[in-house]
Each structure stands twice: as C-alpha cells, then as structure tokens.
Design an enzyme around this catalytic site. Structure first.
Site, PDB file in Angstrom:
ATOM      1  N   PRO A  10       0.799  -1.219   0.000  1.00  0.00           N
ATOM      2  CA  PRO A  10       0.000   0.000   0.000  1.00  0.00           C
ATOM      3  C   PRO A  10       0.834   1.271   0.000  1.00  0.00           C
ATOM      4  O   PRO A  10       1.897   1.343   0.612  1.00  0.00           O
ATOM      5  CB  PRO A  10      -0.823  -0.102   1.287  1.00  0.00           C
ATOM      6  CG  PRO A  10      -0.069  -1.052   2.156  1.00  0.00           C
ATOM      7  CD  PRO A  10       0.618  -2.000   1.228  1.00  0.00           C
ATOM      8  N   ASN A  11       0.320   2.238  -0.713  1.00  0.00           N
ATOM      9  CA  ASN A  11       0.834   3.600  -0.815  1.00  0.00           C
ATOM     10  C   ASN A  11       2.101   3.733  -1.647  1.00  0.00           C
ATOM     11  O   ASN A  11       2.537   4.848  -1.922  1.00  0.00           O
ATOM     12  CB  ASN A  11       1.049   4.234   0.574  1.00  0.00           C
ATOM     13  CG  ASN A  11      -0.252   4.369   1.322  1.00  0.00           C
ATOM     14  OD1 ASN A  11      -1.226   4.873   0.769  1.00  0.00           O
ATOM     15  ND2 ASN A  11      -0.292   3.901   2.548  1.00  0.00           N
ATOM     16  N   ARG A  18       4.461  11.279  -2.312  1.00  0.00           N
ATOM     17  CA  ARG A  18       4.282  11.043  -0.881  1.00  0.00           C
ATOM     18  C   ARG A  18       5.591  11.247  -0.129  1.00  0.00           C
ATOM     19  O   ARG A  18       6.554  10.520  -0.348  1.00  0.00           O
ATOM     20  CB  ARG A  18       3.785   9.613  -0.661  1.00  0.00           C
ATOM     21  CG  ARG A  18       3.631   9.240   0.785  1.00  0.00           C
ATOM     22  CD  ARG A  18       3.228   7.779   0.933  1.00  0.00           C
ATOM     23  NE  ARG A  18       3.223   7.426   2.340  1.00  0.00           N
ATOM     24  CZ  ARG A  18       3.606   6.269   2.818  1.00  0.00           C
ATOM     25  NH1 ARG A  18       4.005   5.320   1.996  1.00  0.00           N
ATOM     26  NH2 ARG A  18       3.582   6.035   4.100  1.00  0.00           N
ATOM     27  N   TYR A  23      10.821   9.174   1.289  1.00  0.00           N
ATOM     28  CA  TYR A  23      10.770   8.134   0.261  1.00  0.00           C
ATOM     29  C   TYR A  23      11.448   8.504  -1.052  1.00  0.00           C
ATOM     30  O   TYR A  23      11.529   7.679  -1.949  1.00  0.00           O
ATOM     31  CB  TYR A  23       9.319   7.731   0.003  1.00  0.00           C
ATOM     32  CG  TYR A  23       8.635   7.196   1.230  1.00  0.00           C
ATOM     33  CD1 TYR A  23       8.976   5.948   1.732  1.00  0.00           C
ATOM     34  CD2 TYR A  23       7.685   7.944   1.908  1.00  0.00           C
ATOM     35  CE1 TYR A  23       8.373   5.446   2.875  1.00  0.00           C
ATOM     36  CE2 TYR A  23       7.071   7.452   3.053  1.00  0.00           C
ATOM     37  CZ  TYR A  23       7.423   6.205   3.525  1.00  0.00           C
ATOM     38  OH  TYR A  23       6.826   5.715   4.657  1.00  0.00           O
ATOM     39  N   ASN A  74       8.235  -5.498  -0.811  1.00  0.00           N
ATOM     40  CA  ASN A  74       8.080  -4.285  -0.019  1.00  0.00           C
ATOM     41  C   ASN A  74       6.598  -4.240   0.332  1.00  0.00           C
ATOM     42  O   ASN A  74       5.780  -3.758  -0.446  1.00  0.00           O
ATOM     43  CB  ASN A  74       8.502  -3.042  -0.791  1.00  0.00           C
ATOM     44  CG  ASN A  74       8.414  -1.788   0.057  1.00  0.00           C
ATOM     45  OD1 ASN A  74       7.754  -1.774   1.086  1.00  0.00           O
ATOM     46  ND2 ASN A  74       9.059  -0.724  -0.393  1.00  0.00           N
ATOM     47  N   ALA A  77       3.152  -0.773   4.814  1.00  0.00           N
ATOM     48  CA  ALA A  77       2.656  -0.827   6.190  1.00  0.00           C
ATOM     49  C   ALA A  77       2.215  -2.227   6.607  1.00  0.00           C
ATOM     50  O   ALA A  77       2.228  -2.553   7.794  1.00  0.00           O
ATOM     51  CB  ALA A  77       1.510   0.161   6.371  1.00  0.00           C
ATOM     52  N   HIS A  80       4.247  -4.567   9.080  1.00  0.00           N
ATOM     53  CA  HIS A  80       4.184  -4.480  10.534  1.00  0.00           C
ATOM     54  C   HIS A  80       2.912  -5.077  11.127  1.00  0.00           C
ATOM     55  O   HIS A  80       2.810  -5.196  12.348  1.00  0.00           O
ATOM     56  CB  HIS A  80       4.310  -3.014  10.960  1.00  0.00           C
ATOM     57  CG  HIS A  80       5.349  -2.275  10.166  1.00  0.00           C
ATOM     58  ND1 HIS A  80       6.698  -2.549  10.278  1.00  0.00           N
ATOM     59  CD2 HIS A  80       5.230  -1.316   9.223  1.00  0.00           C
ATOM     60  CE1 HIS A  80       7.362  -1.764   9.440  1.00  0.00           C
ATOM     61  NE2 HIS A  80       6.497  -1.021   8.790  1.00  0.00           N
ATOM     62  N   GLU A  99      13.124  -8.941   1.845  1.00  0.00           N
ATOM     63  CA  GLU A  99      12.290  -7.820   2.288  1.00  0.00           C
ATOM     64  C   GLU A  99      13.018  -6.512   1.978  1.00  0.00           C
ATOM     65  O   GLU A  99      14.213  -6.381   2.251  1.00  0.00           O
ATOM     66  CB  GLU A  99      12.051  -7.950   3.791  1.00  0.00           C
ATOM     67  CG  GLU A  99      11.189  -6.871   4.388  1.00  0.00           C
ATOM     68  CD  GLU A  99      10.945  -7.081   5.878  1.00  0.00           C
ATOM     69  OE1 GLU A  99      10.378  -6.166   6.487  1.00  0.00           O
ATOM     70  OE2 GLU A  99      11.323  -8.141   6.429  1.00  0.00           O
ATOM     71  N   HIS A 101      12.705  -2.098   2.097  1.00  0.00           N
ATOM     72  CA  HIS A 101      12.055  -0.853   2.516  1.00  0.00           C
ATOM     73  C   HIS A 101      12.905   0.303   2.027  1.00  0.00           C
ATOM     74  O   HIS A 101      14.134   0.262   2.138  1.00  0.00           O
ATOM     75  CB  HIS A 101      11.914  -0.781   4.039  1.00  0.00           C
ATOM     76  CG  HIS A 101      11.089  -1.889   4.581  1.00  0.00           C
ATOM     77  ND1 HIS A 101       9.719  -1.896   4.504  1.00  0.00           N
ATOM     78  CD2 HIS A 101      11.447  -3.054   5.171  1.00  0.00           C
ATOM     79  CE1 HIS A 101       9.266  -3.017   5.033  1.00  0.00           C
ATOM     80  NE2 HIS A 101      10.291  -3.740   5.433  1.00  0.00           N
ATOM     81  N   LEU A 102      12.254   1.316   1.507  1.00  0.00           N
ATOM     82  CA  LEU A 102      12.978   2.491   1.021  1.00  0.00           C
ATOM     83  C   LEU A 102      13.643   3.243   2.169  1.00  0.00           C
ATOM     84  O   LEU A 102      14.786   3.686   2.051  1.00  0.00           O
ATOM     85  CB  LEU A 102      12.026   3.417   0.258  1.00  0.00           C
ATOM     86  CG  LEU A 102      11.439   2.820  -1.024  1.00  0.00           C
ATOM     87  CD1 LEU A 102      10.266   3.652  -1.500  1.00  0.00           C
ATOM     88  CD2 LEU A 102      12.503   2.688  -2.085  1.00  0.00           C
TER      89      LEU A 102
END
Length: 144
Positions: A10-11, A18, A23, A74, A77, A80, A99, A101-102
């Site tokens: 998401p997002n 954003r 990011y 990725n 949210a 978590h 996994e 994450h930016l």
C-alpha cells in the site's frame, strides 16, 4: 530464465508525491524500470506488481510459490501488521524472499521496527531508497 516477483504494498503507488523527504522523488514506475534493467543484467525475468490490498499481496505470494524463483517484497505498512502475508510467505517456501524498505524502518516510529515478513525472509534491505530493490535482486541472483 528465472522469474522474480517484485511485490509492492500500500501507498507505494504514491512514490514521488508522498513524503519525498522520506521516500525520495522516484516514482514506482521508475523503480520498476530499474528492476527490469537489473533483471536483464542478472539474467532474471521481473514480474513487478503493486496493490493497496492485502489480499492481492497474499495471492501473489502464494502464486510465486509455484511460479517464481524468488520474491522481492516491499509490503509497506502491511510489513508491521499482516499475519496473512507472514503465513503466505511460509506457504511459499522454499521460494526465497528478500524484504525491502525504502526508508530505514529501524530509525523511524517504534511501530515500524517490528516486521511480520522478516522471520521468514532470506534477508532485509532498508534505508537505501530505490537502490534497495537492485540490491535485493543481486542477493537473490547470488543465492539462486
């Protein structure tokens, strides 16, 4: 040619708009193009997807279990919070998951420090922006 699923939660479709201070300014389309280029260099086919819906990610991880040599994930949210994604990764074994994450999730809010993905991932790359995707593909190529 081995296929790697690059799955985004998401997002991430809002990248470039954003919170660019967190990011960056690259869009998800930019990252997809870079992943495809890296895939060509590594001899990997890239299947790049994004959804804001948890069930889509679960279905794609399950699909990868029978169709892909590896997964770059990725989960946004959902990293978590999603026991469903955690369980899907377990069911896709032995397909390796990296996994991504930016941002550095460990340098952010405490609720971002825990990952439901990490216990079943080959490894985690976080904090290096879009480069993390390329690093994840390199790690999978080396492992495969």
């Amino acid at each position: 040619m081995k296929t790697i699923f690059v799955l985004n939660g998401p997002n991430l479709n809002m990248l470039g708009k954003r919170e660019p201070s967190i990011y960056g300014t690259q869009t998800l389309d930019d990252i997809a193009a870079d992943c495809r280029k890296a895939g060509e260099e590594l001899g990997l086919a890239i299947d790049f997807r994004q959804s804001n819906h948890e069930g889509d990610l679960v279905s794609w991880v399950q699909e990868a279990g029978g169709a892909a040599a590896g997964i770059v994930l990725n989960a946004g949210a959902y990293t978590h919070t999603s026991i469903a994604i955690h369980d899907a990764i377990r069911s896709a074994a032995p397909v390796p998951v990296v996994e991504v994450h930016l941002s550095n999730i460990h340098a952010r809010e405490p609720f971002r420090h825990a990952s439901m993905v990490a216990p079943h991932a080959l490894g985690m790359i976080c904090g290096f922006g879009p480069l993390g995707y390329r690093l994840a593909l390199q790690a999978l190529a080396a492992r495969l």
